[in-house]
Design a protein around this motif. Sequence first.
Motif, short mmCIF file in Angstrom:
data_model
loop_
_atom_site.label_atom_id
_atom_site.label_comp_id
_atom_site.label_asym_id
_atom_site.label_seq_id
_atom_site.Cartn_x
_atom_site.Cartn_y
_atom_site.Cartn_z
N SER B 119 0.86 -1.18 0.00
CA SER B 119 0.00 0.00 0.00
C SER B 119 0.89 1.23 0.00
CB SER B 119 -0.89 0.03 1.23
OG SER B 119 -1.81 -1.02 1.17
N ILE B 120 0.41 2.28 -0.62
CA ILE B 120 1.21 3.49 -0.79
C ILE B 120 1.40 4.20 0.56
CG2 ILE B 120 -0.55 5.24 -1.31
CD1 ILE B 120 1.19 5.57 -4.01
N ARG B 121 0.48 3.97 1.47
CA ARG B 121 0.67 4.35 2.88
C ARG B 121 -0.06 3.29 3.69
NH1 ARG B 121 -1.62 10.05 4.67
NH2 ARG B 121 -3.41 8.77 5.25
N GLY B 273 -3.73 3.41 -4.81
CA GLY B 273 -3.35 3.23 -3.40
C GLY B 273 -2.27 2.19 -3.19
N VAL B 274 -1.78 1.60 -4.30
CA VAL B 274 -0.61 0.72 -4.20
C VAL B 274 0.57 1.41 -4.91
CG1 VAL B 274 -1.91 -1.44 -3.95
CG2 VAL B 274 -1.33 -0.61 -6.24
N ASN B 275 1.76 0.85 -4.71
CA ASN B 275 2.97 1.57 -5.12
C ASN B 275 3.31 1.56 -6.61
OD1 ASN B 275 4.07 2.76 -2.70
ND2 ASN B 275 4.28 0.67 -1.92
N LYS B 276 2.59 0.77 -7.39
CA LYS B 276 2.90 0.69 -8.82
C LYS B 276 1.59 0.64 -9.62
CE LYS B 276 7.44 -0.22 -8.32
NZ LYS B 276 8.59 0.27 -9.09
N CYS B 306 1.70 7.06 -9.40
CA CYS B 306 1.94 6.50 -8.06
C CYS B 306 2.88 7.40 -7.25
CB CYS B 306 2.49 5.08 -8.17
SG CYS B 306 1.29 3.95 -8.90
N GLU B 307 3.89 7.94 -7.91
CA GLU B 307 4.81 8.86 -7.22
C GLU B 307 4.07 10.12 -6.78
OE1 GLU B 307 5.30 7.44 -10.18
OE2 GLU B 307 6.95 6.06 -9.78
N PHE B 310 2.02 9.30 -3.80
CA PHE B 310 2.91 9.15 -2.64
C PHE B 310 3.27 10.52 -2.06
CE2 PHE B 310 7.13 8.63 -0.71
CZ PHE B 310 6.86 7.61 0.19
#
Lengths: 316, 316
Positions: B119-121, B273-276, B306-307, B310
């Motif tokens: 998860s991105i957070r 909400g996920v990193n990629k 995604c960045e 983040f």
Amino acid sequence: MLRIGLDVMGGDFAPESALKGALLAHNAWSDIFSLVLFGQSNIIEPFLDSNPDFSAHCEAVFTEQYIDMAASPVRALTEKPDSSIVKGLEALNAGTIDGFASAGNTGALLAGSVLKLGSIREDIRPCLMGCLPRPEGLDGIMLDVGAIADTKPETLRDLALLGHVYAQTVLGIENPKIGLLSIGEEPEKGNAVTVAGHKLLAEMSKIQFVGNLEGRDIFTDKADVVVTGGFTGNVILKLSEKFYEIAQDLKCADLPFFSRLNYETYGGSPILGVNKPVVVGHGISSPLAIQNMIWLTYDIARTGLCERIFSALKDE
Amino acid sequence: MLRIGLDVMGGDFAPESALKGALLAHNAWSDIFSLVLFGQSNIIEPFLDSNPDFSAHCEAVFTEQYIDMAASPVRALTEKPDSSIVKGLEALNAGTIDGFASAGNTGALLAGSVLKLGSIREDIRPCLMGCLPRPEGLDGIMLDVGAIADTKPETLRDLALLGHVYAQTVLGIENPKIGLLSIGEEPEKGNAVTVAGHKLLAEMSKIQFVGNLEGRDIFTDKADVVVTGGFTGNVILKLSEKFYEIAQDLKCADLPFFSRLNYETYGGSPILGVNKPVVVGHGISSPLAIQNMIWLTYDIARTGLCERIFSALKDE
């Protein structure tokens, strides 16, 4: 002959829309039922004077007050005892009319129906029902479409029973198919309330529960009755209206199905779960919508829906 | 050149639809990005053999297993480490591809994305985003459309932020209008979660919150981002697909707006909400839908969504 009460003061285009709709209903069905108008005398009297045939067949109850469309429902009911909504519901409770129709304020009609007519069983919360056109076959129904925003699993069970009796009694479907709106066909798919509600519906012996429905099943014959909470139900109802508007803009509103998405066709949403027939119309009701709302109210009164619901709940 | 991974084994019409869609994407955009196919060698190799130009520009990662569309997501992820979904997500995490697209199983993609990409957070639950055509102007978006069935007020706040960044980054709307789906315009109208969510959204300084929306506002320019829980969002998405089908039956599916209701136009739903970048396609994905899903995945990878999410979460 049944007597249907109409709130002349209700709706965004009151009193003009209501009066014109009453006249349309009179012209179409004066041999089937009679109308009782509720509203201010300075509005109703001139209209009756200029429509003598209508005047000869209809009655009027004059009220000094009316409840504004934006008013706070409970306060308005207390502060305006001589409003068209309060007087109409009191007449319905007293039996001097057999059904009552109004294009709003919706909140005041919901709260007033419980207050003046009583819930059909103590633990039943009144709900609003919506009609669903289906490309093939007869109309279906959906409930709740906005009265109960926070739904418990038990609410879904009550909605299933109310919808079952409505479909049998008013739509004449002998063994209606009842579906529960969710986000997957499997019983374990959905939010917590719907998953728990699924179990309750599956245990009901008197209804034909066909399981979960998805959004794509709403306007199909997979179920005659779509059961869902008032939040999602209201969003769907208003979204469907929007689709009708878009079809109008695209000049295809006359196509079958789209034409039946028009809210004017149905006229209004019955309040189910109270002791007498009350139908709430759309705020923007046109004369045609008012006319059809009056018919719907008559149809519910004629078929003895409230008595049938009362019996069904007693036998449960 | 960015490398977009495609699950050849996903969807009801896999592998045919996926392979044909990959070929369409190659023919259209081989100078913009390259494709990496994930799936069984006995399926991919003959296809590459008979399409030499395609073969020269694309890579393949052969996997022995695949996750069935009806499989239980978490169990499937554990039991099938050599499946196209697991291998695709692992490649994405390792950076050998820049985005991953699959037409299902959706549950396995959601759970797998959290497991393999993170998860991105920590407190953010991944959600699914849907595209919304609007009769006038550019497309809007709606989220969540099915990942989070039980929504808390805080979920709605997270969805608002994710949608805000998506609209800015991928749709290029500088100051997107964010609306909260409810059953009345006033902040106090709605169910308990939505009323509490309204307060949280109103406190967010970085978004342009335009207040509550109703069902009729969804396909309008009142908001660019429609925030709602996954239950109602999923029902709306599937209902909209049904309207497209009905328009097809009525031979008016080619009309503007209706044609844009076609799920094939959008190709899929990004997991936010996920990193990629991961995009999930409709189970019934056609080759055209697969092609557009690949483009959507590329577009999200290209814009660095995604960045951006983040950073936005870090600054919150």
